[in-house]
Design an enzyme around this catalytic site. Structure first.
Site, PDB file in Angstrom:
ATOM      1  N   SER A   1      -9.191  -2.754  -1.682  1.00  0.00           N
ATOM      2  CA  SER A   1      -9.026  -3.214  -2.952  1.00  0.00           C
ATOM      3  C   SER A   1      -7.948  -4.406  -2.674  1.00  0.00           C
ATOM      4  O   SER A   1      -7.743  -5.345  -3.690  1.00  0.00           O
ATOM      5  CB  SER A   1      -8.371  -2.206  -3.821  1.00  0.00           C
ATOM      6  OG  SER A   1      -7.053  -1.960  -3.454  1.00  0.00           O
TER       7      SER A   1
ATOM      8  N   SER B   1      -7.867   0.745   1.286  1.00  0.00           N
ATOM      9  CA  SER B   1      -7.631  -0.538   0.673  1.00  0.00           C
ATOM     10  C   SER B   1      -6.675  -1.391   1.448  1.00  0.00           C
ATOM     11  O   SER B   1      -6.744  -2.679   0.927  1.00  0.00           O
ATOM     12  CB  SER B   1      -7.172  -0.314  -0.762  1.00  0.00           C
ATOM     13  OG  SER B   1      -8.030   0.323  -1.617  1.00  0.00           O
TER      14      SER B   1
END
EC number: 6.3.5.7
Lengths: 490, 95
Positions: free
Chosen positions: A158, A182
């Protein structure tokens, strides 16, 4: 004068100390680069006024000989970190125009050490995603492209904004967070260095929560040394996070260049997947050979529960998310949708405010925690998690110092290429998610390119609170592989 | 295990997320794909295994129970969509 944005943090630190340039010049160079790179969509908020103020303050401190370890170093901050008086959204519509009246502990420590805020970086909504396509501000573009192609690629997620901005030289380093990969997956997709420290190493206070038993903050930078420099400022005990650990923060930079002679490096056979691309396999063997050449000993190890980490994660993480995200109710901050009663107000606000992936995970989390399903799903997943952690403990108990694996099962893919089937996207984190489940530190270091010219990374997994060994080993890989920068097209 | 349309509506209501009838079949398919994926956990032998409750073995620090912050009502309600006299306003709850 060389292009200031191409310097590493270590080089910029030396240049500032020798008065080759000022913090203000360094910041201005980055602000100009950001302005010229808006097509990448890496920043969701630019804060040039704040940046120049902070740079000016850094110059004054440097002049008086009081500059901190990051004095005048311009950074980007993932929009998951609360920044006082500066909009923080987690890239979700539901936080709307949220202006935090407080500052996260990690960023407080960066400013304490003299760093400069350039702006807030794009990420997957609530850090849920592996391609940075779920952001309410739209996808981030990877500065890397396949050889001879104009196809727009994802930077991973992310922390896609962080990785893209660092790779494209729109900041000298960035904060990021890692719940299932992430930090490490986007680092691998962009030829940057990303480390997820041990759970408890960095305070989670003031970071928008996704899955509290898995979330950890860490840096993304352009060299292993730079990651070590940032890590030292970000880490540390915080009374406001009861899961942060009260042990001394070492000088991680001192670990760079330390001998790894005699270290045992585990090569886990379960990470050799059926149908794994030959170039990933090759990269992995090369990495092992580099460590061997530096005096380390390679040992095959077994982590038998590896294949269950991702399914267990997709119970534990959504369960914790559904609980954490219950706070977005349209009452105290963020978006509110009108309705005739309070239940409808909650339901309409959350339907309008959450994107598709967040909604999906909240629903799964609600289901696995609901009456009658808790034991079958959540409790079972937490037991499997114990087994995953034990796999690593058994391995380290045999004297293994660190474990070498590929960072990702592939190089960066195109925007819109994956995601029709949510599980296909989840498989991106297959090599990284085990580390979160066990609470261990993991670093992704660029190690080569695939046949299409895209960067690939290797991951090193360490013992709890032994990030130093990861920096020492990561440096060996960096020395052998070299550093990679994308050709500028934007 | 898999979910039917009624279950999707029930979960959505538990999660306080409005879902239109048109969205239900799509959501049902996605949730079932995820549930099918996690189904492989049933093959793991978890006999006698303790569930993980703490990632790092550590004793939680206790702090003194004192007031160390407060008197910031303006700040607390500063981001709220609707307030009056330092109260959060919501649609009528009691008929």
């Amino acid at each position: 004068m060389t292009d200031l944005t191409s310097l590493t943090i270590a080089e910029a630190r030396a240049g500032l100390a020798s008065k080759s340039f000022t913090a203000r010049e360094l910041t201005d160079a980055h602000l100009a680069a950001i302005e010229a790179a808006r097509v990448l969509n890496a920043y969701v908020l630019e804060t040039p006024d704040r940046a120049r103020e902070m740079a000016k303050a850094a110059d004054e401190k440097i002049a008086k000989g009081e500059g901190g370890p990051l004095a005048g170093i311009p950074l980007g901050i993932k929009d998951l970190f609360a920044t006082r008086d500066i909009r923080t959204t987690a890239c979700s519509k539901i936080l709307g125009n949220f202006i935090p009246p407080y500052e996260s502990t990690v960023t407080t420590q960066l400013w304490r050490d003299g760093a400069v805020l350039l702006g807030k970086l794009n990420n997957d909504e609530f850090a849920m995603g592996s391609s940075n396509e779920t952001s309410c501000f739209g996808p981030v573009t990877n500065p890397w492209r396949r050889d001879g192609s104009n196809t727009t690629l994802v930077p991973g997620g992310s922390s896609g904004g962080s990785a893209s901005a660092v790779a494209a030289q729109l900041c000298m380093g960035a904060t990021a967070t890692d719940t299932g990969g992430s930090i490490r997956q986007p680092a691998a997709f962009t030829a940057t260095v990303g480390i997820k420290p041990t759970y408890g190493r960095c305070s989670r206070w003031g970071i928008v929560a996704f899955a509290s038993s898995l979330d950890q903050a860490g840096p993304i930078a352009r060299s292993v040394r730079d990651a070590a420099i940032l890590m030292r400022s970000m880490a540390g005990y915080d009374p406001r996070d009861t899961t942060s650990v009260d042990i001394a923060v070492p000088d991680y930079e001192a670990a760079i260049g330390k001998s790894v002679k005699g270290m045992k490096i585990g090569i886990p056979k379960e990470y050799r997947l059926d149908g794994m691309p030959a170039e990933i396999e090759k990269l992995w063997s090369e990495g092992a050979e580099w460590l061997k050449a530096a005096g380390a000993e390679l040992v095959e190890v077994s982590l038998p529960h590896t294949k269950y980490a991702l399914p267990a994660y997709y119970i534990v993480a959504p369960a914790e998310a559904s609980s954490n995200l219950a706070r977005y109710d349209g009452v105290r901050y963020g978006l509110r949708e009108g309705a005739k009663n309070i239940i409808e107000m909650y339901e309409n606000t959350r339907a309008e405010g959450f994107g598709a992936e967040v909604r999906r995970r909240v629903l799964i989390g609600t289901y696995v925690l609901s009456a009658g399903y808790y034991d079958a799903y959540y409790l079972r997943a937490q037991k499997v998690r114990t087994l995953i952690k034990k796999d690593f403990e058994d391995c380290f108990a045999k004297g293994v110092n660190a474990i070498l694996t590929p960072a990702t099962p592939s190089a960066a893919f195109g925007i819109g290429e994956k995601g029709a089937d949510p599980v296909e996207m989840y498989l991106n984190d297959i090599f990284t998610v085990t580390v979160n489940m066990a609470g261990l530190p993991g670093i992704a270091v660029p190690a080569g390119k695939d046949t299409q010219g895209l960067p690939l990374g290797l991951q090193l997994i360490g013992r709890a609170f032994d990030e130093e060994t990861l920096f020492s080993l990561g440096d060996i890989i960096e020395q052998a592989a070299g550093r990679f920068a994308p050709a500028k097209w934007w | 295990m898999s979910v039917d349309a009624t279950t999707v509506r029930r979960i959505a209501h538990l999660a306080r997320i409005a879902v239109s009838d048109a969205e239900v079949p799509h959501l049902q398919g996605e949730l079932n794909a995820i549930l099918a994926f996690v189904e492989q956990l049933s093959e793991v032998n978890i006999e006698g295994v303790e569930p993980m409750t703490s990632v790092t073995p550590m004793e939680m620090k206790k702090r003194t129970d004192v007031v160390n912050d407060g008197e910031i009502a303006d700040t607390i309600v500063g981001n709220a969509p609707d307030t009056m006299n330092h109260f959060f306003l919501v649609p009528k709850v009691v008929e």
